[in-house]
Design a protein around this motif. Structure first.
Motif, PDB file in Angstrom:
ATOM      1  N   VAL A   1       0.832  -1.206   0.000  1.00  0.00           N
ATOM      2  CA  VAL A   1       0.000   0.000   0.000  1.00  0.00           C
ATOM      3  C   VAL A   1       0.868   1.259   0.000  1.00  0.00           C
ATOM      4  O   VAL A   1       0.603   2.197  -0.735  1.00  0.00           O
ATOM      5  N   THR A   2       1.930   1.259   0.792  1.00  0.00           N
ATOM      6  CA  THR A   2       2.786   2.453   0.822  1.00  0.00           C
ATOM      7  C   THR A   2       3.513   2.623  -0.505  1.00  0.00           C
ATOM      8  O   THR A   2       3.747   3.747  -0.942  1.00  0.00           O
ATOM      9  N   THR A   3       3.858   1.517  -1.143  1.00  0.00           N
ATOM     10  CA  THR A   3       4.476   1.588  -2.468  1.00  0.00           C
ATOM     11  C   THR A   3       3.503   2.200  -3.462  1.00  0.00           C
ATOM     12  O   THR A   3       3.865   3.072  -4.252  1.00  0.00           O
ATOM     13  N   LEU A   4       2.244   1.757  -3.411  1.00  0.00           N
ATOM     14  CA  LEU A   4       1.220   2.301  -4.304  1.00  0.00           C
ATOM     15  C   LEU A   4       1.072   3.802  -4.091  1.00  0.00           C
ATOM     16  O   LEU A   4       1.083   4.576  -5.042  1.00  0.00           O
ATOM     17  N   THR A   5       0.954   4.203  -2.845  1.00  0.00           N
ATOM     18  CA  THR A   5       0.760   5.607  -2.522  1.00  0.00           C
ATOM     19  C   THR A   5       1.932   6.455  -3.009  1.00  0.00           C
ATOM     20  O   THR A   5       1.733   7.514  -3.588  1.00  0.00           O
ATOM     21  N   GLY A   6       3.156   5.984  -2.779  1.00  0.00           N
ATOM     22  CA  GLY A   6       4.336   6.735  -3.202  1.00  0.00           C
ATOM     23  C   GLY A   6       4.426   6.886  -4.708  1.00  0.00           C
ATOM     24  O   GLY A   6       4.709   7.972  -5.222  1.00  0.00           O
ATOM     25  N   VAL A   7       4.166   5.820  -5.434  1.00  0.00           N
ATOM     26  CA  VAL A   7       4.234   5.882  -6.903  1.00  0.00           C
ATOM     27  C   VAL A   7       3.123   6.779  -7.446  1.00  0.00           C
ATOM     28  O   VAL A   7       3.349   7.595  -8.336  1.00  0.00           O
ATOM     29  N   GLU A   8       1.920   6.651  -6.889  1.00  0.00           N
ATOM     30  CA  GLU A   8       0.811   7.511  -7.328  1.00  0.00           C
ATOM     31  C   GLU A   8       1.143   8.976  -7.084  1.00  0.00           C
ATOM     32  O   GLU A   8       0.911   9.829  -7.947  1.00  0.00           O
ATOM     33  N   ALA A   9       1.707   9.271  -5.913  1.00  0.00           N
ATOM     34  CA  ALA A   9       2.061  10.657  -5.594  1.00  0.00           C
ATOM     35  C   ALA A   9       3.109  11.194  -6.572  1.00  0.00           C
ATOM     36  O   ALA A   9       2.999  12.339  -7.040  1.00  0.00           O
ATOM     37  N   LEU A  10       4.110  10.393  -6.892  1.00  0.00           N
ATOM     38  CA  LEU A  10       5.123  10.832  -7.854  1.00  0.00           C
ATOM     39  C   LEU A  10       4.526  11.079  -9.233  1.00  0.00           C
ATOM     40  O   LEU A  10       4.852  12.068  -9.897  1.00  0.00           O
ATOM     41  N   CYS A  11       3.634  10.199  -9.662  1.00  0.00           N
ATOM     42  CA  CYS A  11       2.986  10.380 -10.972  1.00  0.00           C
ATOM     43  C   CYS A  11       2.185  11.687 -10.991  1.00  0.00           C
ATOM     44  O   CYS A  11       2.273  12.469 -11.942  1.00  0.00           O
ATOM     45  N   HIS A  12       1.415  11.936  -9.932  1.00  0.00           N
ATOM     46  CA  HIS A  12       0.637  13.181  -9.850  1.00  0.00           C
ATOM     47  C   HIS A  12       1.559  14.400  -9.839  1.00  0.00           C
ATOM     48  O   HIS A  12       1.270  15.415 -10.484  1.00  0.00           O
ATOM     49  N   TYR A  13       2.654  14.305  -9.117  1.00  0.00           N
ATOM     50  CA  TYR A  13       3.612  15.402  -9.034  1.00  0.00           C
ATOM     51  C   TYR A  13       4.169  15.741 -10.416  1.00  0.00           C
ATOM     52  O   TYR A  13       4.165  16.907 -10.832  1.00  0.00           O
ATOM     53  N   PHE A  14       4.646  14.740 -11.138  1.00  0.00           N
ATOM     54  CA  PHE A  14       5.201  14.993 -12.474  1.00  0.00           C
ATOM     55  C   PHE A  14       4.140  15.511 -13.437  1.00  0.00           C
ATOM     56  O   PHE A  14       4.425  16.367 -14.274  1.00  0.00           O
ATOM     57  N   ARG A  15       2.919  15.024 -13.297  1.00  0.00           N
ATOM     58  CA  ARG A  15       1.832  15.519 -14.160  1.00  0.00           C
ATOM     59  C   ARG A  15       1.561  16.996 -13.874  1.00  0.00           C
ATOM     60  O   ARG A  15       1.332  17.789 -14.780  1.00  0.00           O
ATOM     61  N   ARG A  16       1.600  17.371 -12.586  1.00  0.00           N
ATOM     62  CA  ARG A  16       1.374  18.779 -12.226  1.00  0.00           C
ATOM     63  C   ARG A  16       2.493  19.680 -12.731  1.00  0.00           C
ATOM     64  O   ARG A  16       2.284  20.856 -12.982  1.00  0.00           O
ATOM     65  N   LEU A  17       3.680  19.129 -12.881  1.00  0.00           N
ATOM     66  CA  LEU A  17       4.798  19.887 -13.435  1.00  0.00           C
ATOM     67  C   LEU A  17       4.672  20.027 -14.952  1.00  0.00           C
ATOM     68  O   LEU A  17       5.468  20.716 -15.574  1.00  0.00           O
ATOM     69  N   GLY A  18       3.694  19.343 -15.526  1.00  0.00           N
ATOM     70  CA  GLY A  18       3.460  19.461 -16.952  1.00  0.00           C
ATOM     71  C   GLY A  18       3.978  18.303 -17.787  1.00  0.00           C
ATOM     72  O   GLY A  18       3.846  18.306 -19.009  1.00  0.00           O
ATOM     73  N   TYR A  19       4.568  17.313 -17.145  1.00  0.00           N
ATOM     74  CA  TYR A  19       5.063  16.161 -17.907  1.00  0.00           C
ATOM     75  C   TYR A  19       3.900  15.253 -18.277  1.00  0.00           C
ATOM     76  O   TYR A  19       3.064  14.923 -17.444  1.00  0.00           O
ATOM     77  N   THR A  20       3.820  14.874 -19.532  1.00  0.00           N
ATOM     78  CA  THR A  20       2.728  13.997 -19.980  1.00  0.00           C
ATOM     79  C   THR A  20       3.234  12.615 -20.379  1.00  0.00           C
ATOM     80  O   THR A  20       2.443  11.710 -20.585  1.00  0.00           O
ATOM     81  N   ARG A  21       4.533  12.469 -20.506  1.00  0.00           N
ATOM     82  CA  ARG A  21       5.098  11.173 -20.870  1.00  0.00           C
ATOM     83  C   ARG A  21       6.012  10.714 -19.739  1.00  0.00           C
ATOM     84  O   ARG A  21       7.096  11.255 -19.553  1.00  0.00           O
TER      85      ARG A  21
END
Length: 182
Positions: free
Chosen positions: A141-161
């Motif tokens: 669960v903590t692995t899921l949460t960490g990866v999801e948070a990183l994906c959201h972070y990069f998306r907010r920075l404007g990265y789409t790939r």
């Protein structure tokens, strides 16, 4: 035995503060009834993370008044069973593997099955779920949460790939959890 020194696995041995020193001799730790003693088996190539784990285990053991016997191995095929047998003779009632490299999972599974002591694992290994201290419904669960948070972070920075890189072991449960979150 008199409490004048503190042993902290992974850190060293230190003179105890005067307030912590015991004035009367205490019972020896080796093989005495009523004294809890566990073994800690570490891989030599753990890096700084492994050393922090050892310190945390040592501090928790001191707080719980549990004696810890530590041994280091380069691999779980070579010498690990001898260390476990020695720990059993010295009065250890269980053995903890606080960290091991994912590529050694098969080797660790074989070791656990042959070990003379019950072994506690930090990761869920198929077939050895009862040896893992983490509840199966919470694993990853903590692995899921960490990866999801990183994906959201990069998306907010404007990265789409985004690309996820992981170990080349499709059966690795942590990789599977990360892929699911990704």
């Amino acid at each position: 035995r008199e409490g004048r020194i503190l042993r902290r696995p992974g850190s060293g041995t230190f003179v105890a503060p005067r307030s912590a020193q015991v004035q009367e001799p205490v019972a020896p730790l080796r093989g005495e009834p009523g004294v809890q003693r566990i073994g800690l088996l570490m891989q030599t190539d753990t890096g700084s993370y492994g050393h922090r784990v050892i310190q945390a285990v040592g501090q928790a053991a001191m707080a719980a008044k549990v004696s810890v016997s530590t041994a280091w191995v380069t691999a779980f095929k070579q010498g690990a069973l001898e260390h476990a047998a020695s720990m059993a003779k010295s009065g250890c009632t269980a053995l903890v593997l606080p960290w091991f490299a994912h590529e050694r999972t098969g080797e660790v599974a074989d070791f656990v099955r042959a070990c003379p002591l019950p072994v506690i694992l930090p990761l869920l290994i198929p077939g050895l779920e009862r040896n893992c201290f983490e509840r199966p419904d919470r694993f990853g669960v903590t692995t899921l949460t960490g990866v999801e948070a990183l994906c959201h972070y990069f998306r907010r920075l404007g990265y789409t790939r985004l690309a996820l890189l992981g170990p080349d072991e499709p059966s690795d449960p942590l990789l599977q959890a990360r892929l699911s979150a990704y």
